[in-house]
Design a protein around this motif. Structure first.
Motif, mmCIF file in Angstrom:
data_model
loop_
_atom_site.group_PDB
_atom_site.id
_atom_site.type_symbol
_atom_site.label_atom_id
_atom_site.label_comp_id
_atom_site.label_asym_id
_atom_site.label_seq_id
_atom_site.Cartn_x
_atom_site.Cartn_y
_atom_site.Cartn_z
ATOM 1 N N SER A 308 85.542 44.944 74.196
ATOM 2 C CA SER A 308 85.231 45.671 75.439
ATOM 3 C C SER A 308 84.725 47.070 75.159
ATOM 4 N N PHE A 309 83.782 47.504 75.993
ATOM 5 C CA PHE A 309 83.397 48.910 75.977
ATOM 6 C C PHE A 309 84.475 49.681 76.729
ATOM 7 N N TYR A 310 84.914 50.781 76.156
ATOM 8 C CA TYR A 310 85.878 51.651 76.855
ATOM 9 C C TYR A 310 85.606 53.064 76.368
ATOM 10 N N GLN A 311 85.599 54.020 77.289
ATOM 11 C CA GLN A 311 85.314 55.407 76.901
ATOM 12 C C GLN A 311 86.246 55.830 75.769
ATOM 13 N N VAL A 312 85.732 56.594 74.777
ATOM 14 C CA VAL A 312 86.556 56.888 73.593
ATOM 15 C C VAL A 312 87.452 58.119 73.746
ATOM 16 N N LEU A 320 86.205 63.768 83.880
ATOM 17 C CA LEU A 320 84.858 63.422 84.344
ATOM 18 C C LEU A 320 84.922 62.577 85.629
ATOM 19 N N TYR A 321 85.806 61.593 85.657
ATOM 20 C CA TYR A 321 85.895 60.715 86.827
ATOM 21 C C TYR A 321 86.437 61.462 88.044
ATOM 22 N N LYS A 322 87.361 62.399 87.816
ATOM 23 C CA LYS A 322 87.880 63.192 88.947
ATOM 24 C C LYS A 322 86.749 64.023 89.546
ATOM 25 N N ALA A 339 76.008 52.295 89.738
ATOM 26 C CA ALA A 339 75.004 51.667 88.873
ATOM 27 C C ALA A 339 75.328 51.961 87.413
ATOM 28 N N TYR A 340 75.118 50.963 86.551
ATOM 29 C CA TYR A 340 75.479 51.052 85.119
ATOM 30 C C TYR A 340 77.002 51.160 85.005
ATOM 31 N N CYS A 341 77.724 50.214 85.617
ATOM 32 C CA CYS A 341 79.171 50.400 85.821
ATOM 33 C C CYS A 341 80.033 50.009 84.631
ATOM 34 N N GLY A 344 83.593 48.690 84.886
ATOM 35 C CA GLY A 344 83.995 49.003 86.261
ATOM 36 C C GLY A 344 84.934 50.185 86.387
ATOM 37 N N THR A 345 84.997 51.021 85.346
ATOM 38 C CA THR A 345 85.968 52.121 85.389
ATOM 39 C C THR A 345 85.710 53.067 86.568
ATOM 40 N N ILE A 346 84.467 53.520 86.733
ATOM 41 C CA ILE A 346 84.183 54.452 87.840
ATOM 42 C C ILE A 346 84.348 53.735 89.183
ATOM 43 N N VAL A 360 77.157 47.457 89.407
ATOM 44 C CA VAL A 360 76.176 46.603 88.723
ATOM 45 C C VAL A 360 76.047 47.037 87.270
ATOM 46 N N GLU A 361 75.955 46.011 86.399
ATOM 47 C CA GLU A 361 75.951 46.244 84.952
ATOM 48 C C GLU A 361 75.226 45.075 84.293
ATOM 49 N N ILE A 362 74.501 45.372 83.199
ATOM 50 C CA ILE A 362 73.635 44.357 82.588
ATOM 51 C C ILE A 362 74.372 43.423 81.617
ATOM 52 N N VAL A 363 75.523 43.871 81.086
ATOM 53 C CA VAL A 363 76.241 43.042 80.098
ATOM 54 C C VAL A 363 77.268 42.137 80.808
ATOM 55 N N PRO A 364 77.087 40.805 80.731
ATOM 56 C CA PRO A 364 77.973 39.907 81.486
ATOM 57 C C PRO A 364 79.450 40.046 81.106
ATOM 58 N N GLY A 387 73.404 42.247 86.052
ATOM 59 C CA GLY A 387 71.940 42.350 86.136
ATOM 60 C C GLY A 387 71.483 43.764 85.894
ATOM 61 N N ALA A 388 70.157 43.946 85.891
ATOM 62 C CA ALA A 388 69.592 45.279 85.724
ATOM 63 C C ALA A 388 69.720 46.022 87.051
ATOM 64 N N ALA A 389 70.213 47.239 86.997
ATOM 65 C CA ALA A 389 70.415 48.031 88.219
ATOM 66 C C ALA A 389 69.122 48.107 89.019
ATOM 67 N N GLU A 390 67.979 48.227 88.305
ATOM 68 C CA GLU A 390 66.688 48.402 88.985
ATOM 69 C C GLU A 390 66.217 47.118 89.670
ATOM 70 N N GLU A 391 66.883 45.993 89.385
ATOM 71 C CA GLU A 391 66.541 44.740 90.081
ATOM 72 C C GLU A 391 67.591 44.383 91.131
ATOM 73 N N VAL A 408 75.259 56.996 89.479
ATOM 74 C CA VAL A 408 74.585 56.388 88.317
ATOM 75 C C VAL A 408 75.189 56.974 87.051
ATOM 76 N N ASP A 409 75.366 56.126 86.033
ATOM 77 C CA ASP A 409 75.896 56.566 84.729
ATOM 78 C C ASP A 409 75.130 55.810 83.645
ATOM 79 N N PRO A 410 73.827 56.122 83.500
ATOM 80 C CA PRO A 410 72.981 55.318 82.616
ATOM 81 C C PRO A 410 73.204 55.624 81.131
#
Ligand code: SAH
Length: 480
Positions: A308-312, A320-322, A339-341, A344-346, A360-364, A387-391, A408-410
């Motif tokens: 999993s991706f998780y902020q380090v 930052l989230y506050k 967008a770019y979630c 789903g943390t944010i 929305v996030e591109i990595v299933p 999916g891609a945020a732009e779609e 957005v958090d690209p």
């Protein structure tokens, strides 16, 4: 290649070489320099007879001696030899391998000054790339960087390459621009639990005769040790990345890890049989304990698996989230798009105060984690899409979904242009832009500036002692 172009290239090269001999400095020359600036990557900038030289580990205010190691037509690079007179902000780097490791670039700069420098990087980018005034009439408020009270030991994840040197197992980090492993058991930006876990696994592997990976010959078993810690729960995961499935004395290995490291809740194996620099292979399975560990950000609980991706930096992630939550201005009535979630943390952080959140996030796999984390917290007012945020976001617009706030958090390359166009069309009251790259942030704010006023920008220090800076920006629609 056609003959003419070959000849042309030869002439070009000759011209280039001639131009380089005209420069005020030559390769390998030793020069004395006053350092006057600091690049965004953390290298000192000095001029020698008008020619710009970049010198890693030199600071503004230093007077130095350096050896020229690379020359180009308009600028070159030099290696710091001595500091003849020190900048008032220079400090002794506490890490003994600071000058060999590529991890930190600013340990020689006092922390307060580092925070000031990072704000300046943001200001410079906003002005130069975004055309956004940061001083005088109509200036955008760029706050002082939010730093850490104790900027050490913040990383919750360690990824340590294992190798063989003189017949023994070593593990640590790659020396800068090479694949030689420097054997080390302490990293000052790493959580103590990670240092402790990596050192213990190295000791146990040596005792049990587990063969370290030899990158050149592509032999041996243990390639990497990855450890993760839930900073707020203390739970530890150990991931062993091996070239094949079979681990000799596997049970003894597991037993020793559990005995020496009581905080370990999960031991995972990942198999990477390929000749590659990529750390993880495709196959992952749990050797012992849970498949994941848990951590919390504010009131939200997250399951973190090996991949999993998780902020380090969890402590600064909460800061930052506050700020993101504050800038979103939620009262419980709003619809939010994230967008770019990622996992789903944010989204989950904001869901506490929103009517509904769409992520929305591109990595299933990340979206699978996001859904699992929503269930884990009993949060039912979020919808995640792959999916891609732009779609995906234009499709949501077609379906009649209206957002009051878009976050957005690209990644570093910033937002896709199509997404910016969609935001301008959807016209949410607020846009909160979370960015890890001030250059693409400035570029995108310029586009959104057509219909949005940039109210304030908050730099946050997520990666102390490195050149990176994260920002949270508030944009408000001009007719609201
Ligand atoms: N907001 C998250 C993750 C931010 S990292 C957090 O705070 O943890 C940026 C994320 O954008 C990554 O997860 C990446 O996979 C994703 N991404 C990259 N390009 C994308 C695109 N075009 N559409 C949607 N997501 C994308």
């Amino acid at each position: 290649m056609p003959k003419t172009s070959k000849r042309k290239k030869h002439v070009q090269n000759q011209n280039k070489a001639a131009a380089l001999t005209d420069l005020p400095v030559q390769l390998n020359q030793t020069v004395e320099l006053e350092i006057s600036g600091l690049t965004h990557e953390g290298a000192g900038v000095g001029r020698y007879e008008g020619y710009t030289l970049f010198v890693p580990q030199a600071l503004p205010g230093d007077r130095i001696r350096a050896e020229v190691v690379h020359v180009k037509k308009n600028y070159g690079f030099a290696r710091l030899l001595d500091v003849l007179a020190e900048s008032p902000h220079r400090v002794q780097p506490p890490c003994p391998v600071f000058d060999r490791c590529g991890g930190c670039s600013l340990q020689h700069l006092a922390y307060e000054e580092q925070l000031r420098h990072k704000r300046q990087v943001v200001v410079d980018n906003l002005r130069r790339i975004g055309g956004i005034p940061t001083e005088g009439e109509g200036a955008v408020l760029v706050h002082p960087t939010l730093g850490m009270a104790n900027p050490w030991r913040y990383r919750n994840k360690a990824q340590v390459p294992i190798g063989e040197q003189e017949g023994g197992l070593v593990g640590g980090f790659y020396a800068e621009r090479s694949h030689t492993i420097i054997d080390i058991d302490h990293c000052l930006i790493q959580h103590e639990a990670n240092d402790e876990a990596v050192a213990a696994v190295k000791r146990i592997a040596v005792r049990l005769g587990i063969q370290p990976y030899d990158e050149n010959r592509h032999t041996g078993l243990l390639r990497h040790v990855v450890t993760r810690v839930g900073a707020n729960t203390g739970e530890v995961m150990v991931v062993l990345i091996t070239t094949e499935a079979f681990i000799p004395q596997r049970e003894l290995l597991i037993e020793a890890i559990c005995r020496q490291l009581p905080a370990v809740k999960s031991i995972v194996q990942n198999i990477n049989p390929h000749r590659t620099n990529v750390i993880f292979g495709d196959e992952t399975f749990t050797l012992w304990g849970q498949d994941e560990i848990y951590d919390t950000i504010g009131p939200v609980r997250f399951a973190i698996s090996a991949r999993s991706f998780y902020q380090v930096n969890p402590q600064q992630t909460e800061v930052l989230y506050k700020k993101t939550l504050e800038y979103a201005g939620l009262t419980g009535e709003q619809t939010v798009i994230d967008a770019y979630c990622g996992i789903g943390t944010i989204s989950l952080f904001l869901a506490q105060r929103a009517r509904r959140v769409y992520g929305v996030e591109i990595v299933p796999e990340a979206i699978a984690d996001a859904n699992r984390n929503a269930r884990l917290n009993g949060i039912d007012n979020v919808t995640f899409a792959v999916g891609a945020a732009e779609e995906v976001i234009p499709a949501w617009k077609q379906e009649g979904i209206r957002a009051d706030v878009i976050v957005v958090d690209p990644p570093r390359k910033g937002c896709d242009e199509a997404l910016l166009t969609t935001i301008l069309q959807m016209r949410p009251e607020r846009v909160v832009y979370v960015s890890c790259n001030p250059a693409t942030l400035a570029r995108d704010l310029k586009v959104l500036g057509e219909l949005y006023e940039v109210r304030e920008v908050q730099p946050v220090d997520m990666f102390p002692w490195t050149g990176h800076v994260e920002c949270c920006s508030l944009l408000v629609s001009k007719d609201k």
